[in-house]
Write a protein that holds these residues in place. Sequence first.
Motif, short mmCIF file in Angstrom:
data_model
loop_
_atom_site.label_atom_id
_atom_site.label_comp_id
_atom_site.label_asym_id
_atom_site.label_seq_id
_atom_site.Cartn_x
_atom_site.Cartn_y
_atom_site.Cartn_z
N MET A 89 -24.09 73.87 69.01
CA MET A 89 -24.36 72.70 69.86
C MET A 89 -24.98 73.16 71.18
N GLY A 90 -26.17 72.61 71.47
CA GLY A 90 -26.81 72.97 72.74
C GLY A 90 -27.73 74.17 72.66
N GLU A 91 -27.73 74.87 71.49
CA GLU A 91 -28.53 76.11 71.41
C GLU A 91 -30.03 75.83 71.49
N LEU A 92 -30.46 74.74 70.82
CA LEU A 92 -31.88 74.42 70.83
C LEU A 92 -32.31 74.00 72.24
N LEU A 93 -31.47 73.20 72.88
CA LEU A 93 -31.76 72.77 74.26
C LEU A 93 -31.87 74.00 75.16
N ARG A 94 -30.94 74.93 74.96
CA ARG A 94 -30.95 76.16 75.76
C ARG A 94 -32.27 76.90 75.58
N ARG A 95 -32.72 76.98 74.31
CA ARG A 95 -33.97 77.69 74.05
C ARG A 95 -35.16 77.00 74.73
N ILE A 96 -35.16 75.65 74.66
CA ILE A 96 -36.26 74.90 75.28
C ILE A 96 -36.30 75.19 76.79
N LEU A 97 -35.13 75.13 77.43
CA LEU A 97 -35.07 75.37 78.88
C LEU A 97 -35.45 76.81 79.21
N GLU A 98 -35.01 77.76 78.37
CA GLU A 98 -35.34 79.17 78.62
C GLU A 98 -36.84 79.42 78.48
N GLU A 99 -37.44 78.78 77.46
CA GLU A 99 -38.89 78.92 77.25
C GLU A 99 -39.66 78.48 78.49
N CYS A 100 -39.14 77.47 79.19
CA CYS A 100 -39.87 76.91 80.33
C CYS A 100 -39.65 77.69 81.63
N GLU A 101 -38.84 78.73 81.54
CA GLU A 101 -38.66 79.68 82.64
C GLU A 101 -38.54 79.03 84.01
N GLY A 102 -37.62 78.09 84.13
CA GLY A 102 -37.35 77.52 85.45
C GLY A 102 -38.22 76.32 85.82
N ARG A 103 -39.18 75.93 84.94
CA ARG A 103 -39.98 74.73 85.23
C ARG A 103 -39.27 73.50 84.65
N PHE A 104 -39.53 72.34 85.23
CA PHE A 104 -38.90 71.11 84.72
C PHE A 104 -39.47 70.72 83.36
N VAL A 105 -38.61 70.22 82.47
CA VAL A 105 -39.06 69.59 81.22
C VAL A 105 -38.45 68.19 81.23
N SER A 106 -39.25 67.21 80.86
CA SER A 106 -38.72 65.84 80.95
C SER A 106 -37.67 65.58 79.87
N GLY A 107 -36.74 64.67 80.18
CA GLY A 107 -35.70 64.30 79.21
C GLY A 107 -36.33 63.74 77.94
N GLN A 108 -37.44 63.04 78.13
CA GLN A 108 -38.12 62.44 76.98
C GLN A 108 -38.66 63.51 76.04
N GLU A 109 -39.30 64.53 76.64
CA GLU A 109 -39.86 65.64 75.86
C GLU A 109 -38.74 66.39 75.12
N ILE A 110 -37.63 66.65 75.83
CA ILE A 110 -36.52 67.35 75.18
C ILE A 110 -35.97 66.50 74.03
N GLY A 111 -35.79 65.20 74.31
CA GLY A 111 -35.27 64.29 73.28
C GLY A 111 -36.17 64.30 72.05
N ARG A 112 -37.49 64.32 72.29
CA ARG A 112 -38.44 64.33 71.15
C ARG A 112 -38.25 65.60 70.32
N ARG A 113 -38.13 66.75 71.03
CA ARG A 113 -38.00 68.02 70.29
C ARG A 113 -36.65 68.16 69.60
N LEU A 114 -35.62 67.56 70.18
CA LEU A 114 -34.29 67.64 69.55
C LEU A 114 -34.07 66.53 68.53
N GLY A 115 -34.95 65.54 68.58
CA GLY A 115 -34.78 64.39 67.69
C GLY A 115 -33.59 63.53 68.10
N THR A 116 -33.30 63.48 69.40
CA THR A 116 -32.15 62.67 69.86
C THR A 116 -32.57 61.79 71.05
N SER A 117 -31.64 60.91 71.44
CA SER A 117 -31.90 60.02 72.58
C SER A 117 -31.74 60.79 73.89
#
Length: 325
Positions: free
Chosen positions: A1-29
């Motif tokens: 739980m949370g591993e994919l989100l962690r990877r997305i945030l790590e990939e972005c190396e400290g830059r903001f990613v929108s909640g919408q973009e994360i939701g799309r990649r995780l397939g969740t709200s």
Amino acid sequence: MGELLRRILEECEGRFVSGQEIGRRLGTSRAAVWKQVQGLRRRGFGIEGARGAGYRLLGRPDLIEEPELFSLLSHREFWKSFLFFPVTDSTNTRAMELAGKGAAHATVVCADAQTSGRGRLGRKWESPPGLNLYLSLLLRPPVDPLRAPQFTLVTAVALAAAVEEVSGLRATLKWPNDLYLDGRKAAGILAEMSADPDRLRHVVIGVGLNVNAEPSAFPEELREKATSLKGLAGRTFRRVEVLARFLDSFAECYGAFLSGGFKSLLSDWNRRDVLSGKRVLLRHGGEEVRGRVLGVDESGRLLFRREGASRLEKVASGEILEFER
Ligand code: BTN
């Protein structure tokens, strides 16, 4: 739980990613994304959330995780198994238990914290979470049981080399099992074994290394005597990196020991030896004797001359209770 989100945030190396973009990649709200963010925060990840911008990673907890550890190792082929416990009583106890159940040679048992960390002579080993390294190596070496005590010295040489490489500090060694930084103990080794009269079944080598502990937070009785890498280098170390350097260094020293004996590591020991030439109080074979240390021999035995005696003794196991600084 949370591993994919962690990877997305790590990939972005400290830059903001929108909640919408994360939701799309995780397939969740977006609400489910927020829940996962909270989960990662509880595990120690620093995540900033900003309306309109999304989320960004500010900091990671100092985790010791197998995939990263193995990616940092040069001698990956040497290590057969890695077990990590967020908390356990003692990694030596766990490793001895696993050895009895047939665990493979070259198994590493590591813990974030220990509730009953053991030192030599029944002493306690302070093992708070999140700061230091506590690990045990399970080995099944093809050597005579009489040579088992030499593994403590082999490990000490490997640890000293790794500590020097990661920190740039100079490590010294006190026979048979202590690593010192600037005159204070930063690591200890506790080896235990199981053997038949002519065959070593397994040896477990426990290593406790103070990495990021603040010496000022040590229990009163240790404050003057103990230190950590951070205490001397003045910076924080990632434990997984220190561990990887040590496991690589150990694989090299173990290979040298099997092919050339302790003799092949003797010069590495000698240049870090704090006892050579010093007057000491030695506990050995049920007695306490004063005398002078003249070094260590090719089998890792302490060369010791009792006060008033001319004969040189070769001591295979014992404890230095006091030594001249
Ligand atoms: C000493 O200096 O007295 C030896 C200390 C050894 C401590 C390590 S921490 C990991 C392993 N598990 C233990 O219970 N002890 C060793």
